[in-house]
Design a protein around this motif. Structure first.
Motif, PDB file in Angstrom:
ATOM      1  N   PHE A 101       5.353  24.688 -10.952  1.00 43.11           N
ATOM      2  CA  PHE A 101       5.064  24.099  -9.982  1.00 43.11           C
ATOM      3  C   PHE A 101       4.445  22.692 -10.253  1.00 43.11           C
ATOM      4  CE2 PHE A 101       1.324  23.346  -7.140  1.00 43.11           C
ATOM      5  CZ  PHE A 101       1.965  23.329  -5.813  1.00 43.11           C
ATOM      6  N   VAL A 102       4.833  21.791  -9.566  1.00 46.54           N
ATOM      7  CA  VAL A 102       4.513  20.461  -9.629  1.00 46.54           C
ATOM      8  C   VAL A 102       3.262  20.196  -8.475  1.00 46.54           C
ATOM      9  CG1 VAL A 102       4.948  17.976  -9.992  1.00 46.54           C
ATOM     10  CG2 VAL A 102       6.546  19.785 -10.787  1.00 46.54           C
ATOM     11  N   VAL A 103       2.075  19.716  -9.151  1.00 46.83           N
ATOM     12  CA  VAL A 103       1.104  19.537  -8.066  1.00 46.83           C
ATOM     13  C   VAL A 103       1.325  18.196  -7.265  1.00 46.83           C
ATOM     14  CG1 VAL A 103      -1.314  18.832  -7.939  1.00 46.83           C
ATOM     15  CG2 VAL A 103      -0.552  20.420  -9.716  1.00 46.83           C
ATOM     16  N   PRO A 104       1.449  18.388  -5.920  1.00 49.63           N
ATOM     17  CA  PRO A 104       1.957  17.447  -5.190  1.00 49.63           C
ATOM     18  C   PRO A 104       0.825  16.319  -5.012  1.00 49.63           C
ATOM     19  CG  PRO A 104       1.381  19.266  -3.845  1.00 49.63           C
ATOM     20  CD  PRO A 104       1.074  19.751  -5.274  1.00 49.63           C
ATOM     21  N   ARG A 105       1.092  15.296  -4.294  1.00 50.99           N
ATOM     22  CA  ARG A 105       0.207  14.169  -3.823  1.00 50.99           C
ATOM     23  C   ARG A 105      -0.835  14.876  -3.060  1.00 50.99           C
ATOM     24  NH1 ARG A 105       1.158   7.992  -3.039  1.00 50.99           N
ATOM     25  NH2 ARG A 105      -0.828   7.448  -2.145  1.00 50.99           N
ATOM     26  N   GLY A 106      -2.081  14.187  -3.467  1.00 49.29           N
ATOM     27  CA  GLY A 106      -3.308  14.721  -2.586  1.00 49.29           C
ATOM     28  C   GLY A 106      -4.561  14.801  -3.294  1.00 49.29           C
ATOM     29  N   ASN A 107      -5.451  15.458  -3.277  1.00 51.50           N
ATOM     30  CA  ASN A 107      -6.630  15.474  -3.942  1.00 51.50           C
ATOM     31  C   ASN A 107      -6.586  16.403  -5.210  1.00 51.50           C
ATOM     32  OD1 ASN A 107      -7.550  13.871  -2.238  1.00 51.50           O
ATOM     33  ND2 ASN A 107      -8.468  15.844  -0.731  1.00 51.50           N
ATOM     34  N   GLY A 108      -5.408  17.024  -5.753  1.00 50.74           N
ATOM     35  CA  GLY A 108      -5.400  17.721  -6.917  1.00 50.74           C
ATOM     36  C   GLY A 108      -5.531  19.166  -6.380  1.00 50.74           C
ATOM     37  N   MET A 109      -5.486  20.116  -7.535  1.00 49.48           N
ATOM     38  CA  MET A 109      -5.524  21.584  -7.176  1.00 49.48           C
ATOM     39  C   MET A 109      -6.075  22.489  -8.194  1.00 49.48           C
ATOM     40  SD  MET A 109      -1.960  22.055  -5.420  1.00 49.48           S
ATOM     41  CE  MET A 109      -1.949  23.707  -4.682  1.00 49.48           C
ATOM     42  N   THR A 110      -6.699  23.480  -8.094  1.00 51.42           N
ATOM     43  CA  THR A 110      -7.355  24.169  -9.102  1.00 51.42           C
ATOM     44  C   THR A 110      -6.060  25.265  -9.410  1.00 51.42           C
ATOM     45  OG1 THR A 110      -8.150  25.544  -7.417  1.00 51.42           O
ATOM     46  CG2 THR A 110      -9.598  23.952  -8.163  1.00 51.42           C
ATOM     47  N   LEU A 111      -6.214  26.289 -10.383  1.00 45.62           N
ATOM     48  CA  LEU A 111      -5.314  27.195 -10.775  1.00 45.62           C
ATOM     49  C   LEU A 111      -5.534  28.161  -9.414  1.00 45.62           C
ATOM     50  CD1 LEU A 111      -5.621  27.970 -14.478  1.00 45.62           C
ATOM     51  CD2 LEU A 111      -3.843  26.603 -13.423  1.00 45.62           C
ATOM     52  N   GLN A 112      -6.539  28.502  -9.047  1.00 45.96           N
ATOM     53  CA  GLN A 112      -6.584  29.270  -7.574  1.00 45.96           C
ATOM     54  C   GLN A 112      -5.857  28.948  -6.622  1.00 45.96           C
ATOM     55  OE1 GLN A 112      -9.217  28.133  -9.462  1.00 45.96           O
ATOM     56  NE2 GLN A 112     -10.424  29.708 -10.388  1.00 45.96           N
ATOM     57  N   GLN A 113      -5.886  27.579  -6.371  1.00 49.12           N
ATOM     58  CA  GLN A 113      -5.010  27.010  -5.119  1.00 49.12           C
ATOM     59  C   GLN A 113      -3.478  26.791  -5.464  1.00 49.12           C
ATOM     60  OE1 GLN A 113      -7.106  23.226  -5.324  1.00 49.12           O
ATOM     61  NE2 GLN A 113      -8.319  23.645  -3.363  1.00 49.12           N
TER      62      GLN A 113
END
Length: 156
Positions: A101-113
């Motif tokens: 999974f590649v974290v998309p543009r935005g505010n970042g993500m946690t493992l939970q998200q």
């Protein structure tokens, strides 16, 4: 929500492609911005993808998540989910055959998200952590971070 400063070559399609990795959300993005024309130097409000899906289901395909190419089968998502969703996952095969999974543009993500978006429940974050022990469980992963997914997880 992100705010995008438009350039002279921007339109809702290019902005949708930049933020959501797909231009099929252009009409919903235009509606969200009250159909204002995109002008160089003007600002365009870019909400998280789940907001567009909830407010404009007929323009976004409803509450389904499709692969970035727009084909294949779709998987239902929960419109009432507490975890934010930014965009469709960018599945990239690894040498082990597992998806990432590649974290998309935005505010970042946690493992939970990431777990919520890829597996439908934030409680499965430990399964992702087991595949990515270098990532701290409470770390906010920046845009572009590749996260290995557990065996058997199939992205839409």
């Amino acid at each position: 929500m992100d705010i995008h400063s438009a350039t002279r070559t921007d339109d809702y399609g290019t902005i949708s492609k930049e933020f959501y990795n797909d231009d099929r959300f252009a009409r919903a993005l235009s509606e969200y911005n009250q159909n204002r024309p995109v002008r160089a130097g003007a600002y365009v409000n870019v909400p998280p993808i789940h907001v567009l899906k909830r407010q404009f289901p007929s323009l976004t395909g409803g509450n389904t998540v499709l692969p970035a190419g727009g084909s294949g089968t779709s998987a239902p998502t929960s419109a009432s989910s507490a975890a934010p969703k930014w965009s469709t996952a960018d599945p990239r095969p690894t040498t082990t055959g597992r998806a990432t999974f590649v974290v998309p543009r935005g505010n970042g993500m946690t493992l939970q998200q990431v777990a919520q978006q890829t597996m439908g429940t934030a409680q499965r974050w430990r399964d992702i952590y087991d595949e990515n022990p270098a990532i701290k469980p409470d770390e906010v992963l920046p845009t572009g971070t590749e996260v290995k997914l557990p065996a058997g997880v199939r992205l839409p």
